[in-house]
Design a protein around this motif. Structure first.
Motif, PDB file in Angstrom:
ATOM      1  N   LYS A 286       1.218   6.809 -10.534  1.00 18.57           N
ATOM      2  CA  LYS A 286       2.000   7.099 -11.742  1.00 18.57           C
ATOM      3  C   LYS A 286       3.475   6.756 -11.537  1.00 18.57           C
ATOM      4  N   MET A 287       4.014   7.124 -10.379  1.00 15.20           N
ATOM      5  CA  MET A 287       5.408   6.833 -10.080  1.00 15.20           C
ATOM      6  C   MET A 287       5.646   5.334  -9.987  1.00 15.20           C
ATOM      7  N   GLY A 288       4.692   4.621  -9.393  1.00 15.80           N
ATOM      8  CA  GLY A 288       4.818   3.174  -9.268  1.00 15.80           C
ATOM      9  C   GLY A 288       4.761   2.478 -10.612  1.00 15.80           C
ATOM     10  N   ALA A 289       3.873   2.961 -11.491  1.00 16.02           N
ATOM     11  CA  ALA A 289       3.723   2.342 -12.808  1.00 16.02           C
ATOM     12  C   ALA A 289       4.947   2.566 -13.686  1.00 16.02           C
TER      13      ALA A 289
ATOM     14  N   GLN B 235      -5.994  -2.266 -14.041  1.00 18.76           N
ATOM     15  CA  GLN B 235      -5.304  -1.220 -13.290  1.00 18.76           C
ATOM     16  C   GLN B 235      -5.139   0.035 -14.130  1.00 18.76           C
ATOM     17  N   LEU B 236      -4.814  -0.152 -15.404  1.00 15.24           N
ATOM     18  CA  LEU B 236      -4.652   0.993 -16.300  1.00 15.24           C
ATOM     19  C   LEU B 236      -5.975   1.740 -16.471  1.00 15.24           C
ATOM     20  N   ALA B 237      -7.067   0.999 -16.561  1.00 18.59           N
ATOM     21  CA  ALA B 237      -8.385   1.627 -16.691  1.00 18.59           C
ATOM     22  C   ALA B 237      -8.710   2.453 -15.448  1.00 18.59           C
ATOM     23  N   LYS B 238      -8.368   1.924 -14.281  1.00 19.55           N
ATOM     24  CA  LYS B 238      -8.608   2.660 -13.039  1.00 19.55           C
ATOM     25  C   LYS B 238      -7.753   3.920 -12.979  1.00 19.55           C
ATOM     26  N   GLN B 239      -6.509   3.801 -13.410  1.00 15.49           N
ATOM     27  CA  GLN B 239      -5.625   4.964 -13.409  1.00 15.49           C
ATOM     28  C   GLN B 239      -6.169   6.046 -14.345  1.00 15.49           C
ATOM     29  N   GLN B 240      -6.639   5.654 -15.515  1.00 12.74           N
ATOM     30  CA  GLN B 240      -7.193   6.613 -16.465  1.00 12.74           C
ATOM     31  C   GLN B 240      -8.449   7.279 -15.916  1.00 12.74           C
ATOM     32  N   MET B 241      -9.280   6.493 -15.227  1.00  8.46           N
ATOM     33  CA  MET B 241     -10.473   7.050 -14.607  1.00  8.46           C
ATOM     34  C   MET B 241     -10.100   8.107 -13.582  1.00  8.46           C
ATOM     35  N   LEU B 242      -9.114   7.798 -12.758  1.00  4.62           N
ATOM     36  CA  LEU B 242      -8.691   8.718 -11.719  1.00  4.62           C
ATOM     37  C   LEU B 242      -8.143  10.009 -12.329  1.00  4.62           C
TER      38      LEU B 242
ATOM     39  N   GLN C 156       6.420  -3.787  -5.543  1.00  4.71           N
ATOM     40  CA  GLN C 156       5.817  -2.574  -6.083  1.00  4.71           C
ATOM     41  C   GLN C 156       4.435  -2.858  -6.666  1.00  4.71           C
ATOM     42  N   ALA C 157       4.269  -4.051  -7.219  1.00  4.40           N
ATOM     43  CA  ALA C 157       2.956  -4.423  -7.739  1.00  4.40           C
ATOM     44  C   ALA C 157       1.933  -4.492  -6.617  1.00  4.40           C
ATOM     45  N   VAL C 158       2.358  -5.013  -5.462  1.00  2.54           N
ATOM     46  CA  VAL C 158       1.476  -5.070  -4.287  1.00  2.54           C
ATOM     47  C   VAL C 158       1.152  -3.654  -3.819  1.00  2.54           C
ATOM     48  N   THR C 159       2.180  -2.792  -3.770  1.00  5.90           N
ATOM     49  CA  THR C 159       1.977  -1.402  -3.365  1.00  5.90           C
ATOM     50  C   THR C 159       1.013  -0.700  -4.313  1.00  5.90           C
ATOM     51  N   LEU C 160       1.165  -0.952  -5.603  1.00  5.61           N
ATOM     52  CA  LEU C 160       0.296  -0.350  -6.609  1.00  5.61           C
ATOM     53  C   LEU C 160      -1.149  -0.771  -6.401  1.00  5.61           C
ATOM     54  N   GLU C 161      -1.337  -2.024  -6.068  1.00  2.79           N
ATOM     55  CA  GLU C 161      -2.687  -2.521  -5.822  1.00  2.79           C
ATOM     56  C   GLU C 161      -3.317  -1.817  -4.618  1.00  2.79           C
ATOM     57  N   TYR C 162      -2.513  -1.607  -3.565  1.00  7.28           N
ATOM     58  CA  TYR C 162      -3.003  -0.890  -2.386  1.00  7.28           C
ATOM     59  C   TYR C 162      -3.368   0.555  -2.732  1.00  7.28           C
ATOM     60  N   LEU C 163      -2.532   1.210  -3.547  1.00  2.90           N
ATOM     61  CA  LEU C 163      -2.796   2.593  -3.935  1.00  2.90           C
ATOM     62  C   LEU C 163      -4.081   2.703  -4.747  1.00  2.90           C
ATOM     63  N   LEU C 164      -4.289   1.754  -5.639  1.00  2.00           N
ATOM     64  CA  LEU C 164      -5.518   1.755  -6.432  1.00  2.00           C
ATOM     65  C   LEU C 164      -6.730   1.520  -5.543  1.00  2.00           C
ATOM     66  N   ALA C 165      -6.556   0.673  -4.522  1.00  2.00           N
ATOM     67  CA  ALA C 165      -7.649   0.444  -3.564  1.00  2.00           C
ATOM     68  C   ALA C 165      -7.938   1.719  -2.780  1.00  2.00           C
ATOM     69  N   ASP C 166      -6.883   2.461  -2.419  1.00  2.72           N
ATOM     70  CA  ASP C 166      -7.064   3.737  -1.727  1.00  2.72           C
ATOM     71  C   ASP C 166      -7.836   4.725  -2.592  1.00  2.72           C
ATOM     72  N   SER C 167      -7.522   4.740  -3.884  1.00  2.00           N
ATOM     73  CA  SER C 167      -8.234   5.661  -4.783  1.00  2.00           C
ATOM     74  C   SER C 167      -9.708   5.280  -4.878  1.00  2.00           C
ATOM     75  N   ASP C 168      -9.995   3.976  -4.897  1.00  2.00           N
ATOM     76  CA  ASP C 168     -11.386   3.526  -4.922  1.00  2.00           C
ATOM     77  C   ASP C 168     -12.134   3.993  -3.680  1.00  2.00           C
ATOM     78  N   THR C 169     -11.469   3.880  -2.530  1.00  2.00           N
ATOM     79  CA  THR C 169     -12.089   4.297  -1.270  1.00  2.00           C
ATOM     80  C   THR C 169     -12.379   5.792  -1.271  1.00  2.00           C
ATOM     81  N   LEU C 170     -11.411   6.584  -1.712  1.00  2.00           N
ATOM     82  CA  LEU C 170     -11.597   8.037  -1.762  1.00  2.00           C
ATOM     83  C   LEU C 170     -12.743   8.424  -2.693  1.00  2.00           C
ATOM     84  N   LEU C 171     -12.819   7.742  -3.815  1.00  2.00           N
ATOM     85  CA  LEU C 171     -13.868   8.066  -4.780  1.00  2.00           C
ATOM     86  C   LEU C 171     -15.242   7.588  -4.306  1.00  2.00           C
ATOM     87  N   ASN C 172     -15.314   6.328  -3.906  1.00  2.00           N
ATOM     88  CA  ASN C 172     -16.611   5.734  -3.550  1.00  2.00           C
ATOM     89  C   ASN C 172     -17.171   6.270  -2.241  1.00  2.00           C
ATOM     90  N   ASP C 173     -16.309   6.394  -1.239  1.00  2.00           N
ATOM     91  CA  ASP C 173     -16.787   6.735   0.106  1.00  2.00           C
ATOM     92  C   ASP C 173     -16.775   8.224   0.414  1.00  2.00           C
TER      93      ASP C 173
END
Length: 218
Positions: free
Chosen positions: A47-50, A5-12, A169-186
């Motif tokens: 960031k706020m969730g973390a 998750q931290l690696a994904k956040q840094q990438m974003l 919050q951990a579940v919410t964070l996972e959803y947010l990271l998935a949203d970022s993946d969608t925005l980036l990939n798609d």
């Protein structure tokens, strides 16, 4: 956050920095501007969730719980030992069976069972208060034991509440990271193709960040 998750956040964050540095190149493309802003919004939420207070509270409550557990066990062992001695002196096998325990046994117990045993020891101390005074256990010591038990119970309740909130919050964070993946990939990866020929440096900088950091995240 987990390492992934931290690696994904840094990438974003690096992607957003690259986009900000080249904002003038896409400022006239509404869909690109909106996608970039969506990425920023998701990044801020991540960031706020973390850094959320409940997660910090969970760590703090765990430390306090461990300290309170030690205080409880130490007091219980003293009281139980004196009650055991009283049981032997009075040939009270029923009492002996209720108060015979060791530190290692207490520490191995689930927290709820520790509280149950503590309440039982406290009740026996109250029941024999007039006698155990002669063994060095005062009424005030029995009162202090009850205070320690109550404090431990309250900390357990607080820890449970923080754990539930942190899990949500951990579940919410996972959803947010998935949203970022969608925005980036798609979306953003496709929009960036607009600049492959016209602005190759921007294009290369973006995908260098995506590919290098994404290799760690995925």
């Amino acid at each position: 956050m987990t390492e992934k998750q931290l690696a994904k956040q840094q990438m974003l964050q690096k992607v957003i920095r690259t986009l900000d540095e080249n904002e003038s190149l896409y400022a006239t493309i509404p869909v690109f501007v909106k996608t970039a802003q969506d990425l920023k919004n998701v990044a801020n939420a991540i960031k706020m969730g973390a850094e959320s207070q409940p997660i910090m509270n969970l760590l703090e409550s765990t430390v306090k719980r461990n300290e309170s557990e030690t205080a409880l066990v130490n007091r219980l062992i003293v009281t139980a030992s004196i009650l055991s001695l009283l049981a032997v002196d009075t040939d009270n096998t029923a009492l002996l069976s209720k108060v015979s325990l060791t530190k290692s046994q207490l520490y191995r117990m689930p927290h709820c069972e520790q509280v149950f045993i503590a309440r039982r020891i406290h009740a026996e101390a109250l029941a024999h208060v007039e006698t155990i005074i002669n063994y060095g256990i005062t009424a005030n010591a029995i009162y202090e034991l009850e205070t320690v038990i109550s404090r431990y119970e309250n900390l357990l309740a607080a820890l449970d509440a923080d754990a539930v909130t942190s899990k949500r919050q951990a579940v919410t964070l996972e959803y947010l990271l998935a949203d970022s993946d969608t925005l980036l990939n798609d979306r953003m990866d496709k929009l960036m193709r607009l600049f492959k020929t016209s602005h190759p440096n921007f294009y290369a900088a973006y995908f260098n960040v995506r590919n290098i950091v994404r290799a760690v995240a995925e």
